[in-house]
Design a protein around this motif. Structure first.
Motif, mmCIF file in Angstrom:
data_model
loop_
_atom_site.group_PDB
_atom_site.id
_atom_site.type_symbol
_atom_site.label_atom_id
_atom_site.label_comp_id
_atom_site.label_asym_id
_atom_site.label_seq_id
_atom_site.Cartn_x
_atom_site.Cartn_y
_atom_site.Cartn_z
ATOM 1 N N GLY B 15 0.828 -1.200 0.000
ATOM 2 C CA GLY B 15 0.000 0.000 0.000
ATOM 3 C C GLY B 15 0.860 1.246 0.000
ATOM 4 N N VAL B 16 0.667 2.086 1.035
ATOM 5 C CA VAL B 16 1.379 3.363 1.077
ATOM 6 C C VAL B 16 2.571 3.358 2.030
ATOM 7 C CG1 VAL B 16 -0.624 4.743 0.401
ATOM 8 C CG2 VAL B 16 -0.238 4.196 2.832
ATOM 9 N N THR B 40 -2.646 -1.969 -3.572
ATOM 10 C CA THR B 40 -3.765 -1.645 -2.672
ATOM 11 C C THR B 40 -4.972 -2.569 -2.829
ATOM 12 O OG1 THR B 40 -4.314 0.085 -4.293
ATOM 13 C CG2 THR B 40 -3.148 0.769 -2.311
ATOM 14 N N CYS B 240 -0.948 1.767 -8.821
ATOM 15 C CA CYS B 240 -1.520 0.930 -7.767
ATOM 16 C C CYS B 240 -2.536 -0.016 -8.391
ATOM 17 C CB CYS B 240 -2.147 1.778 -6.660
ATOM 18 S SG CYS B 240 -3.578 2.717 -7.185
ATOM 19 N N PHE B 247 -5.514 6.102 -3.283
ATOM 20 C CA PHE B 247 -4.053 6.046 -3.171
ATOM 21 C C PHE B 247 -3.460 7.447 -3.183
ATOM 22 C CE2 PHE B 247 0.249 5.686 -4.853
ATOM 23 C CZ PHE B 247 0.780 4.677 -4.066
#
Lengths: 273, 273
Positions: B15-16, B40, B240, B247
């Motif tokens: 993810g982030v 994600t 993503c 995102f």
């Protein structure tokens, strides 16, 4: 234990091979003091058992601790393989060994992920370098060559004649065939013939323990804020367990400088700190 | 595969969180191009099996290889633990993961050889950091604390209120009790609250994956002679697998800058290179 920036760094080996490690440390850490111990009375370590090497190395570490060292470097493949982990669990001082830094550097340097190893029979048989390379890159291909005659030829100071050239060419042949682009010099004696090795393996990046240990020591002292500034030139002194005159003669060739006075030390007389 | 200095570096995470790694890379490698992939649609990796993570990571690596990357960074603890070795054996490109660099740095930094670890439950349970620390220093004492509520609080953007302070203080308490002088932030989310952590653990050296990976990437590219000069400012782009708008919103907070256009990529549609 209390650590002081001005304390010396302790380096030990079974003999003079570790002086190639000391040499790189002196060049890249000019502000540091060093104490080098060559265990020449117990040489060669390759013939000793793991138990013997652990007990002996611990005595040497205790002697170095008596000299107030802030860091210990095991500049010897046999002692690192047999005793490094044991020493780390037995004493409070930080202890760095050969092998792990070179394996890491070789993975960083190789572009085709084919890595060669030139080392003694015992080191190749232990598989230590291969394991350590694979810890950083599980897909790297390692080609290992045992070079039983190389360290003795260097220690004896053999001339750079046709025989030595052929010996080196024979040992290098499997690495050329495997098309390695990076080779670990897995014995502290080998940097003594680095020019010959470089010519025998053109285009191959050579990784030597001296350079990588010096880098590891530098990073370690910097991160621990124990690195000495350059205000004063570092000092170095030598001790050995065997005949000091023989150590001076051989050592000055390895270090390319006169060693000065070398103390003979009986580490068996040292009591644990 | 042929390697080109001007090729981009690929970075991926579930993810982030990996953006804190990208952030350090952007700061210390300003001449390089980067492609970041946040998986994600498959988030969170902590709930996936090893088999799933291996298959999924390989698809992402193949997508990155399709973008001609010269190096891949696995900026995710779960993916590194489950898949790094597998990926390294499956593809020709060099692949670097988190954990090993931080473990090495922690051993270098600690003076009292007492090292703390703050990480997710899965990372602590895997024992990976502890093993890697002991590979460098068999005598180091590691105190590990699982922090199940910390990454969600950071991801949700919880306010720095009394509850968060107490949570962090509770997690840090065992490290203070153990008198660690160095602590590994073993989750890529944690650098987002580095000021709070620093105040909670005064005098403790904090080791984060971002800084150590950036260092490892720099050394690796330098040794492979693949480091790009500073003649031109590097570019970066994002992709993503889930909703790009979500995102962008979350990512811009993690990276403290607008992300620009984010591509949505279906890595299942990628064919192996």
């Amino acid at each position: 234990m209390e650590l002081h920036t001005n304390s010396p760094i302790g380096v030990f080996d079974s003999g003079v091979g570790g002086l190639t490690v000391l040499d790189e440390c002196l060049a890249s850490l000019p502000g540091e003091d060093f104490i080098y111990f060559g265990d020449t009375a117990f040489f060669p370590y390759g013939e000793r058992s793991v138990q013997q090497l652990r007990a002996r190395s611990l005595r040497i570490v205790d002697w170095l601790l008596g000299q107030q060292v802030k860091l210990v470097v095991v500049a010897c493949n046999s002692a690192t393989a047999a005793a490094l982990e044991y020493l780390q669990t037995q004493r409070e001082v930080s202890i760095i060994g050969v092998m792990a830094p070179e394996a890491h550097a070789a993975v960083q340097a190789s572009r085709n992920r084919r890595i060669g190893l030139l080392a003694t029979e015992a080191t190749v048989a232990s598989g230590s370098y291969e394991r350590m390379v694979h810890a950083h890159d599980a897909g790297a291909q390692v080609t290992s060559v045992a070079c039983p005659k190389l360290a003795p030829a260097i220690q004896n100071g053999d001339a750079f004649d046709a025989d030595l050239l052929e010996l080196v060419r024979d040992y290098a042949a499997p690495l050329r065939k495997a098309e390695v682009d990076t080779a670990i010099l897995g014995c502290t004696h080998y940097p003594m013939i680095d020019r010959l090795l470089r010519r025998t393996l053109p285009g191959v990046t050579l990784i030597s323990s001296g350079e990588e240990i010096a880098r590891e020591v530098h990073e370690t002292l910097e991160r621990k804020t124990l690195l000495r500034g350059l205000g004063k030139e570092g000092e170095y002194r030598f001790a050995c367990s065997g005949d000091p005159a023989a150590f001076v003669e051989l050592g000055s060739r390895f270090l390319q400088m006169p060693l000065g006075k070398v103390d003979q030390v009986d580490v068996d007389a040292v009591t644990a700190s």
